[in-house]
Motif scaffolding. Structure first.
Motif, PDB file in Angstrom:
ATOM      1  N   UNK A  57       0.783  -1.228   0.000  1.00  0.00           N
ATOM      2  CA  UNK A  57       0.000   0.000   0.000  1.00  0.00           C
ATOM      3  C   UNK A  57       0.814   1.276   0.000  1.00  0.00           C
ATOM      4  N   UNK A  58       2.112   1.184  -0.246  1.00  0.00           N
ATOM      5  CA  UNK A  58       2.965   2.375  -0.217  1.00  0.00           C
ATOM      6  C   UNK A  58       2.761   3.285  -1.421  1.00  0.00           C
ATOM      7  N   UNK A  59       2.285   2.722  -2.525  1.00  0.00           N
ATOM      8  CA  UNK A  59       2.061   3.535  -3.716  1.00  0.00           C
ATOM      9  C   UNK A  59       2.958   3.186  -4.893  1.00  0.00           C
ATOM     10  N   UNK A  60       3.592   2.023  -4.834  1.00  0.00           N
ATOM     11  CA  UNK A  60       4.509   1.613  -5.898  1.00  0.00           C
ATOM     12  C   UNK A  60       3.808   1.527  -7.250  1.00  0.00           C
ATOM     13  N   UNK A  61       2.631   0.939  -7.276  1.00  0.00           N
ATOM     14  CA  UNK A  61       1.909   0.801  -8.542  1.00  0.00           C
ATOM     15  C   UNK A  61       1.398   2.158  -9.023  1.00  0.00           C
ATOM     16  N   UNK A  62       0.968   3.021  -8.120  1.00  0.00           N
ATOM     17  CA  UNK A  62       0.536   4.360  -8.534  1.00  0.00           C
ATOM     18  C   UNK A  62       1.692   5.124  -9.190  1.00  0.00           C
ATOM     19  N   UNK A  63       2.867   5.009  -8.620  1.00  0.00           N
ATOM     20  CA  UNK A  63       4.040   5.647  -9.201  1.00  0.00           C
ATOM     21  C   UNK A  63       4.296   5.104 -10.605  1.00  0.00           C
ATOM     22  N   UNK A  64       4.197   3.800 -10.756  1.00  0.00           N
ATOM     23  CA  UNK A  64       4.391   3.167 -12.066  1.00  0.00           C
ATOM     24  C   UNK A  64       3.317   3.607 -13.054  1.00  0.00           C
ATOM     25  N   UNK A  65       2.106   3.786 -12.591  1.00  0.00           N
ATOM     26  CA  UNK A  65       1.037   4.262 -13.470  1.00  0.00           C
ATOM     27  C   UNK A  65       1.367   5.635 -14.035  1.00  0.00           C
ATOM     28  N   UNK A  66       1.918   6.515 -13.218  1.00  0.00           N
ATOM     29  CA  UNK A  66       2.312   7.835 -13.694  1.00  0.00           C
ATOM     30  C   UNK A  66       3.420   7.772 -14.722  1.00  0.00           C
TER      31      UNK A  66
END
Length: 141
Positions: free
Chosen positions: A39-48
């Motif tokens: 839940x740290x945001x790794x995938x969100x960062x990759x999405x950007x």
């Protein structure tokens, strides 16, 4: 890239926006290791990053697939998740060494599972939970 860190991020949208900005500092052959808890945001960062590279479709965590290839990006984006792997041999079995030879940007979630498999020069982003969001720091492996 160092000039962007440390940074505090307070929402998934801000994490995606940071990934978009970060992509401008990545090029073919770069490896980006994303280190952080669930839940740290790794995938969100990759999405950007993927959006900045031209991907308009969904980018999802490859938790069960182990690797997702986005060939509609320029350069291509290859997204790994090592969370469910038990041994480095599994990584070799999916072609890790071949991926390192591709003209693509490689993004790895959970690289700390097999630090010995990370090539020198890898960009490492550590994401930690803080009150109100996340704090990101940067290092080179």
């Amino acid at each position: 890239m160092q000039q962007h860190f440390p940074v505090e991020i307070n929402s998934p949208e801000a994490m995606k926006a940071f990934g978009f900005k970060l992509s401008k500092h990545l090029s073919s052959g770069d490896v980006l290791a994303l280190i952080g808890d669930l839940g740290a945001g790794k995938t969100h960062l990759t999405q950007g990053i993927a959006q900045a590279l031209g991907r308009n479709n969904a980018v999802t965590s490859p938790t069960f697939a182990l690797v997702n290839e986005y060939t509609d990006c320029s350069p291509e984006l290859i997204h790994f998740d090592w969370y469910r792997m038990e041994a480095p041999e599994e990584l070799l079995a999916i072609g890790w060494e071949d991926y390192l030879e591709r003209d693509a940007i490689l993004v790895i979630e959970w690289p700390d599972r097999f630090p010995e498999m990370i090539p020198p020069g890898t960009h490492c982003i550590h994401i930690e939970h803080i009150d109100g969001g996340r704090k990101l720091s940067y290092a080179i492996a």
